[in-house]
Scaffold this motif. Structure first.
Motif, PDB file in Angstrom:
ATOM      1  N   PRO A 245       9.717 -28.361 -36.534  1.00  0.00           N
ATOM      2  CA  PRO A 245       8.865 -28.751 -35.412  1.00  0.00           C
ATOM      3  C   PRO A 245       9.616 -29.402 -34.260  1.00  0.00           C
ATOM      4  CG  PRO A 245       8.714 -30.397 -37.140  1.00  0.00           C
ATOM      5  CD  PRO A 245       9.597 -29.296 -37.676  1.00  0.00           C
ATOM      6  N   ASP A 246      10.935 -29.499 -34.324  1.00  0.00           N
ATOM      7  CA  ASP A 246      11.682 -30.335 -33.384  1.00  0.00           C
ATOM      8  C   ASP A 246      11.460 -29.972 -31.920  1.00  0.00           C
ATOM      9  OD1 ASP A 246      12.620 -31.610 -35.597  1.00  0.00           O
ATOM     10  OD2 ASP A 246      14.624 -30.713 -35.548  1.00  0.00           O
ATOM     11  N   PHE A 247      11.207 -28.693 -31.631  1.00  0.00           N
ATOM     12  CA  PHE A 247      11.029 -28.280 -30.232  1.00  0.00           C
ATOM     13  C   PHE A 247       9.801 -28.939 -29.600  1.00  0.00           C
ATOM     14  CE2 PHE A 247       8.522 -25.358 -32.742  1.00  0.00           C
ATOM     15  CZ  PHE A 247       7.399 -25.059 -31.972  1.00  0.00           C
ATOM     16  N   LEU A 248       8.849 -29.368 -30.413  1.00  0.00           N
ATOM     17  CA  LEU A 248       7.635 -29.980 -29.878  1.00  0.00           C
ATOM     18  C   LEU A 248       7.846 -31.419 -29.431  1.00  0.00           C
ATOM     19  CD1 LEU A 248       5.173 -28.536 -32.507  1.00  0.00           C
ATOM     20  CD2 LEU A 248       5.237 -27.946 -30.074  1.00  0.00           C
ATOM     21  N   ARG A 249       8.956 -31.997 -29.836  1.00  0.00           N
ATOM     22  CA  ARG A 249       9.281 -33.371 -29.439  1.00  0.00           C
ATOM     23  C   ARG A 249      10.087 -33.399 -28.154  1.00  0.00           C
ATOM     24  NH1 ARG A 249      12.045 -37.714 -33.683  1.00  0.00           N
ATOM     25  NH2 ARG A 249      10.760 -39.524 -33.095  1.00  0.00           N
ATOM     26  N   ARG A 250      10.687 -32.264 -27.812  1.00  0.00           N
ATOM     27  CA  ARG A 250      11.509 -32.207 -26.607  1.00  0.00           C
ATOM     28  C   ARG A 250      10.645 -31.865 -25.390  1.00  0.00           C
ATOM     29  NH1 ARG A 250      14.899 -29.542 -30.389  1.00  0.00           N
ATOM     30  NH2 ARG A 250      14.189 -27.504 -29.706  1.00  0.00           N
ATOM     31  N   PRO A 251      10.967 -32.405 -24.212  1.00  0.00           N
ATOM     32  CA  PRO A 251      10.235 -32.002 -23.004  1.00  0.00           C
ATOM     33  C   PRO A 251      10.392 -30.507 -22.755  1.00  0.00           C
ATOM     34  CG  PRO A 251      11.581 -33.952 -22.580  1.00  0.00           C
ATOM     35  CD  PRO A 251      11.992 -33.428 -23.934  1.00  0.00           C
ATOM     36  N   MET A 252       9.381 -29.912 -22.158  1.00  0.00           N
ATOM     37  CA  MET A 252       9.479 -28.510 -21.785  1.00  0.00           C
ATOM     38  C   MET A 252      10.558 -28.330 -20.720  1.00  0.00           C
ATOM     39  SD  MET A 252       5.533 -27.109 -21.770  1.00  0.00           S
ATOM     40  CE  MET A 252       4.969 -28.223 -20.484  1.00  0.00           C
ATOM     41  N   ILE A 253      11.049 -27.114 -20.611  1.00  0.00           N
ATOM     42  CA  ILE A 253      12.081 -26.789 -19.629  1.00  0.00           C
ATOM     43  C   ILE A 253      11.571 -25.707 -18.690  1.00  0.00           C
ATOM     44  CG2 ILE A 253      13.975 -27.431 -21.159  1.00  0.00           C
ATOM     45  CD1 ILE A 253      14.387 -24.409 -21.705  1.00  0.00           C
ATOM     46  N   GLN A 254      12.292 -25.527 -17.603  1.00  0.00           N
ATOM     47  CA  GLN A 254      11.941 -24.536 -16.600  1.00  0.00           C
ATOM     48  C   GLN A 254      12.573 -23.182 -16.900  1.00  0.00           C
ATOM     49  OE1 GLN A 254      10.552 -23.799 -13.207  1.00  0.00           O
ATOM     50  NE2 GLN A 254       9.022 -25.075 -14.240  1.00  0.00           N
ATOM     51  N   ILE A 255      11.777 -22.151 -16.715  1.00  0.00           N
ATOM     52  CA  ILE A 255      12.273 -20.768 -16.718  1.00  0.00           C
ATOM     53  C   ILE A 255      12.206 -20.312 -15.253  1.00  0.00           C
ATOM     54  CG2 ILE A 255      12.040 -18.466 -17.698  1.00  0.00           C
ATOM     55  CD1 ILE A 255      12.454 -20.702 -19.776  1.00  0.00           C
ATOM     56  N   PRO A 256      13.319 -20.365 -14.515  1.00  0.00           N
ATOM     57  CA  PRO A 256      13.264 -20.172 -13.062  1.00  0.00           C
ATOM     58  C   PRO A 256      12.592 -18.880 -12.622  1.00  0.00           C
ATOM     59  CG  PRO A 256      15.401 -21.045 -13.703  1.00  0.00           C
ATOM     60  CD  PRO A 256      14.676 -20.717 -14.967  1.00  0.00           C
ATOM     61  N   SER A 257      12.760 -17.819 -13.374  1.00  0.00           N
ATOM     62  CA  SER A 257      12.188 -16.537 -12.960  1.00  0.00           C
ATOM     63  C   SER A 257      10.658 -16.542 -12.988  1.00  0.00           C
ATOM     64  CB  SER A 257      12.709 -15.414 -13.850  1.00  0.00           C
ATOM     65  OG  SER A 257      12.316 -15.626 -15.194  1.00  0.00           O
ATOM     66  N   ARG A 258      10.058 -17.495 -13.701  1.00  0.00           N
ATOM     67  CA  ARG A 258       8.595 -17.565 -13.806  1.00  0.00           C
ATOM     68  C   ARG A 258       7.983 -18.560 -12.828  1.00  0.00           C
ATOM     69  NH1 ARG A 258       8.081 -18.280 -20.387  1.00  0.00           N
ATOM     70  NH2 ARG A 258       9.234 -16.401 -21.012  1.00  0.00           N
ATOM     71  N   HIS A 259       8.834 -19.331 -12.163  1.00  0.00           N
ATOM     72  CA  HIS A 259       8.307 -20.384 -11.298  1.00  0.00           C
ATOM     73  C   HIS A 259       8.010 -19.864  -9.889  1.00  0.00           C
ATOM     74  CE1 HIS A 259       7.594 -24.257  -9.525  1.00  0.00           C
ATOM     75  NE2 HIS A 259       8.561 -24.067  -8.640  1.00  0.00           N
ATOM     76  N   GLU A 260       6.905 -20.329  -9.356  1.00  0.00           N
ATOM     77  CA  GLU A 260       6.507 -19.974  -7.989  1.00  0.00           C
ATOM     78  C   GLU A 260       7.341 -20.785  -6.996  1.00  0.00           C
ATOM     79  OE1 GLU A 260       5.552 -18.451  -4.969  1.00  0.00           O
ATOM     80  OE2 GLU A 260       4.140 -17.722  -6.517  1.00  0.00           O
ATOM     81  N   THR A 261       8.154 -20.097  -6.211  1.00  0.00           N
ATOM     82  CA  THR A 261       9.027 -20.785  -5.258  1.00  0.00           C
ATOM     83  C   THR A 261       8.482 -20.757  -3.831  1.00  0.00           C
ATOM     84  OG1 THR A 261      10.315 -18.760  -4.996  1.00  0.00           O
ATOM     85  CG2 THR A 261      11.105 -20.374  -6.606  1.00  0.00           C
ATOM     86  N   GLY A 262       7.319 -20.147  -3.653  1.00  0.00           N
ATOM     87  CA  GLY A 262       6.702 -20.180  -2.336  1.00  0.00           C
ATOM     88  C   GLY A 262       6.100 -21.549  -2.058  1.00  0.00           C
TER      89      GLY A 262
END
Length: 534
Positions: A245-262
């Motif tokens: 379960p360790d990934f649930l304790r870590r903050p989420m990260i950015q996937i740049p290709s999915r982020h709205e840059t407008g």
């Protein structure tokens, strides 16, 4: 109407000096603990009397946190793959903290925050390890309970549990081919529930009116614009998999290709194009946190959680003022807010004074706090450190409430709830906790507590050794229970009825004395003067 300066000056804060410490009665100390802790005990009453209200708060602020819920689950082996698709262990780790952690003030504030910035375990889907995700969220709230509300907002907004619950984990930018828009859940609830609310407010929590009409804080365009900010966030799985379960304790990260840059526009501002995910989130949260609604909106809810459902506008204004500026120019200092809230004249006025006997003052004690009041008063413990209390949500057989098991993001009850067709409604008052109160829950609570008091829950059992010497004297027994559990507020007529009932019970052996204790505790726990916290 906005509060006037003269109104603020008319209600000075309580002075808590040596003289005040010396005059704190048992009942006053118990009443303070009903507001500031998970429940009073004789030891805590004596500590309040020794240190004073402010001194007790300082001592609680200084206490280190006990073992985290997450670490307790690991210690119990709940991170074995066999538990991946279960909720096993969560209720135990949540109740363990509420019932036994020495940092009782921190636990009270954690509970309050969990009912404002809501995540619910049953909504943590599509990843497994729900017990760990829920535990991680409560641990996050606890770590920030005495910190800064802006910091808390930032950590909530990147937490895996919140990403799961409000479905912005995996959120992607606008798809020009399909027309699919970003998920708007978190953007909406961040504004509506976690920061500014639905209506523009004065500093004192009353609605701002224009030509007699309330004013909305945001509209659908603001939701759509803000949702663009919360795109591209996902679990941090780099170098890991979901077998632990360790990934649930870590903050989420950015996937740049999915982020709205407008560019993104909301609440009267526009974030420029080209910002990466972390920068746009920081800018968005800074802008939202700067809105004048945040202080009265959150301050009033904290007062409702701890002290009274219908605080005066002047009380709200005093606490919102501290929220906006802790005296050092810092906004959102929760430690300063908690201190001001609990030491305020409106909270600390003597029980015999007018406002604590007025129908508008006080609050219905929510079921979790009724249960913890009993457990804390008499040192309930789990011999095997398993704390198998379970999910207490069933209203007909249990408490109608259980930690982190709200049915929706709107909590177990709404802060502005008014029971329909009631005297409360006729008086234009709010009674939030009444939203989970009905014929079934009233009976279910009493039956559940009767069993808990006499038999315990699994191996979670209380220690009544301090009451045993009083059991042959029903008046003394009930006076003691009344003081610790109900701050001495069960009235003489009700006490007389209880004394008569206990007097009719046989005595002469410890078994019979214990039966008297069980009956006396159940009667006080069912008394209106206990259930309604004044």
């Amino acid at each position: 109407m906005a509060v006037q300066a003269s109104q603020l000056e008319a209600a000075p804060r309580l002075s808590v000096g040596a003289a005040a410490v010396a005059t704190i009665s048992d009942a006053d100390a118990s009443r303070f603990l009903a507001q500031a802790s998970m429940g009073a005990s004789r030891a805590q009453i004596q500590q309040v009397q020794q240190l004073g209200y402010a001194g007790w708060l300082d001592a609680q602020f200084a206490l280190p946190a006990s073992m985290s819920r997450w670490d307790w689950l690991v210690a119990k082996g709940m991170n074995a793959i066999t538990y991946r698709n279960t909720e096993a262990g969560f209720d135990s780790c949540a109740w363990r903290k509420l019932l036994s952690s020495s940092d009782t003030l921190r636990q009270r504030i954690t509970l309050a925050l969990s009912e404002i910035t809501v995540v619910a375990i049953d909504g943590l889907v599509n990843s497994g390890w729900r017990a760990f995700s829920a535990a991680a969220y409560l641990d996050l709230l606890e770590a920030n309970a005495f910190g800064n509300y802006r910091t808390l907002l930032g950590q909530i907004s990147t937490s895996a549990p919140m990403g799961q619950f409000l479905t912005f984990r995996g959120n992607v930018k606008y798809n020009t081919s399909t027309g699919a828009q970003p998920d708007e859940n978190y953007a909406r609830e961040l504004m509506q529930l976690f920061t500014i609310g639905l209506q523009q407010l004065n500093l004192d929590g009353t609605p701002k009116l224009v030509n007699g009409a309330t004013q909305d804080t945001y509209g659908q365009d603001d939701v759509t614009g803000l949702a663009r900010v919360f795109t591209g966030w996902d679990f941090d799985m780099a170098g890991h998999d979901a077998s632990t379960p360790d990934f649930l304790r870590r903050p989420m990260i950015q996937i740049p290709s999915r982020h709205e840059t407008g560019a993104s526009s909301f609440l009267g501002t526009t974030l420029p194009a080209g910002l990466n995910g972390a920068a746009s989130m920081k800018a968005a949260l800074d802008w939202i946190f700067a809105q004048p609604n945040v202080a009265p909106f959150i301050s009033r809810q904290l007062i409702q959680k701890l002290v009274t459902s219908n605080p005066s506008p002047a009380y709200v204004a005093r606490i919102a003022t501290v929220f906006n500026n802790d005296g050092s120019g810092v906004k959102g200092n929760l430690k300063a807010v908690i201190r001001a809230l609990l030491l305020d004249t409106e909270a600390r006025i003597a029980p015999a004074a007018a406002n604590t006997t007025a129908p508008s003052f006080g609050k219905l004690r929510e079921p979790i706090l009724r249960f913890t009041a009993w457990a804390r008063a008499y040192g309930a413990s789990s011999a095997a450190d398993t704390w198998i209390i379970g999910d207490t949500s069933d209203p007909s057989t249990r408490l109608a409430q259980s930690p982190l098991r709200s049915p929706s993001v709107f909590n177990f009850y709404r802060p502005g709830y008014v029971p329909p067709n009631s005297a409360i409604a006729a008086a234009s008052l709010e009674a939030p906790e009444f939203q989970i109160t009905n014929e079934s829950s009233v009976v279910g609570y009493v039956n559940y507590m009767q069993r808990a008091v006499s038999k315990g829950i699994s191996d979670v059992k209380a220690d009544y050794s301090s009451l045993l010497p009083l059991a042959d004297n029903p008046q003394a027994l009930l006076n003691e229970i009344n003081t610790v559990l109900a701050a001495g507020q069960v009235g003489s007529s009700n006490l007389a009825l209880m004394v008569g009932a206990i007097n009719a019970m046989p005595t002469g052996t410890d078994a019979r004395r214990n039966n008297r204790i069980y009956a006396a505790l159940t009667l006080v726990l069912a008394a209106p003067e206990f259930i309604v916290q004044k």
